[in-house]
Design an enzyme around this catalytic site. Structure first.
Site, mmCIF file in Angstrom:
data_model
loop_
_atom_site.group_PDB
_atom_site.id
_atom_site.type_symbol
_atom_site.label_atom_id
_atom_site.label_comp_id
_atom_site.label_asym_id
_atom_site.label_seq_id
_atom_site.Cartn_x
_atom_site.Cartn_y
_atom_site.Cartn_z
ATOM 1 N N GLY A 1 -4.925 -7.094 5.690
ATOM 2 C CA GLY A 1 -3.719 -6.701 6.424
ATOM 3 C C GLY A 1 -3.797 -7.157 7.874
ATOM 4 N N ASP B 1 0.850 -1.201 0.000
ATOM 5 C CA ASP B 1 0.000 0.000 0.000
ATOM 6 C C ASP B 1 0.877 1.240 0.000
ATOM 7 O OD1 ASP B 1 -2.095 -1.837 2.102
ATOM 8 O OD2 ASP B 1 -2.674 -1.030 0.157
ATOM 9 N N ASP C 1 -10.415 -4.475 -0.882
ATOM 10 C CA ASP C 1 -9.321 -4.105 0.018
ATOM 11 C C ASP C 1 -9.864 -3.234 1.146
ATOM 12 O OD1 ASP C 1 -6.197 -2.222 -0.445
ATOM 13 O OD2 ASP C 1 -7.150 -3.090 1.323
ATOM 14 N N GLY C 2 -9.713 -3.806 2.372
ATOM 15 C CA GLY C 2 -10.072 -2.999 3.539
ATOM 16 C C GLY C 2 -11.120 -3.671 4.392
ATOM 17 N N PHE D 1 -5.645 3.874 6.087
ATOM 18 C CA PHE D 1 -5.109 3.217 7.284
ATOM 19 C C PHE D 1 -5.610 1.768 7.364
ATOM 20 C CE2 PHE D 1 -3.159 6.918 9.076
ATOM 21 C CZ PHE D 1 -3.899 7.973 8.523
#
Ligand code: DX5
Length: 237
Positions: free
Chosen positions: A206, A44, A184-185, A152
């Site tokens: 992540g 990222d 993503d996220g 973030f």
């Protein structure tokens, strides 16, 4: 002559994001990930302008490349990605993902990435309609639906983004494009099934992987759930 880009790993993929890795133990993290069966990682890249956070430069790609066997995408959450992309390509990224919102000419940006010999991806933030990507699908190897406001790790999964994933899945399948569909996220044990059921075949995680007590167990469980959910979706389609 442009080199032919590496293809992204086949099948439903859980893609650990280095944003959540312990960079003081990067080598050990990558070894543990590969040991667990990770084939694809995401870097990222944040510039403090397109998104509030500042993260990594091309040198992180070079460090990852010291360990062979991983497909590496550079997710450029940056303004003027056309300026930054060549540095990440030169550092060894297999795929570069740029944001629709940051490109003056999205189609030209995608074509320029492919001409440079890498796979080309395009991402949309939560507030950007998926209709902006539909006319560009032939020019991209990956479409990324952000399921958080980017910037973030650890942000809350935005369930309403699943309608965008479904719309892209329908368009990709109807046209027969070989385009991957990534989210993503906020991907975790609680959200992975919904995302894969909607049609995502590449799911960036992540916190749920690098933040787990047992990275291998967490990765394998997410992958198994995603594979089952994706196949069930196909049977219903
Ligand atoms: C944008 C970043 C994060 C990261 C994943 O904010 O792209 O979404 O990759 O972070 P987790 O999986 O912790 O939400």
């Amino acid at each position: 002559m442009a080199i032919s880009p590496r293809q992204a790993p086949a099948g439903v993929q859980i893609v650990p994001s280095l944003l959540s890795a312990d960079l003081a133990r990067l080598g050990a993290c990558l070894d543990a990930a590969r040991e667990a069966g990770v084939q694809w990682v995401s870097v990222d890249v944040m510039d403090g302008h397109f998104v509030p956070n500042i993260s990594f430069g091309p040198d992180l790609i070079r460090l990852i490349r010291r360990r062979p066997g991983l497909f590496v995408d550079a997710h450029l959450m940056v303004s003027n990605p056309e300026v930054s992309a060549p540095f990440f390509i030169e550092a060894g990224a297999d795929m570069v993902v740029v944001h629709y919102e940051a490109c003056r000419n999205p189609r030209a940006a995608l074509r320029s990435l492919r001409r440079a010999g890498v796979l080309a991806g395009m991402a949309v933030k939560p507030r950007t309609p998926v209709s902006r990507l539909l006319p560009l699908l032939a020019d991209m190897d990956l479409a990324l639906v952000m399921t958080v406001e980017p910037g973030f790790a650890g942000a809350k999964f935005l369930g309403p983004m699943m309608s965008k994933v479904r719309a892209l899945r329908r368009a990709i399948d109807a046209a027969g494009f070989p385009c991957r569909l990534q989210v993503d996220g906020g991907i975790s044990a609680d959200t992975v099934a919904a995302a894969a059921s909607a049609g995502a075949d590449s799911l960036v995680a992540g916190t749920a992987v690098f933040g787990a007590k047992d990275l291998g167990a967490a990765f394998k469980s997410l992958k198994r759930t995603a594979e089952i959910s994706f196949v069930r979706r196909k049977r219903r389609a």
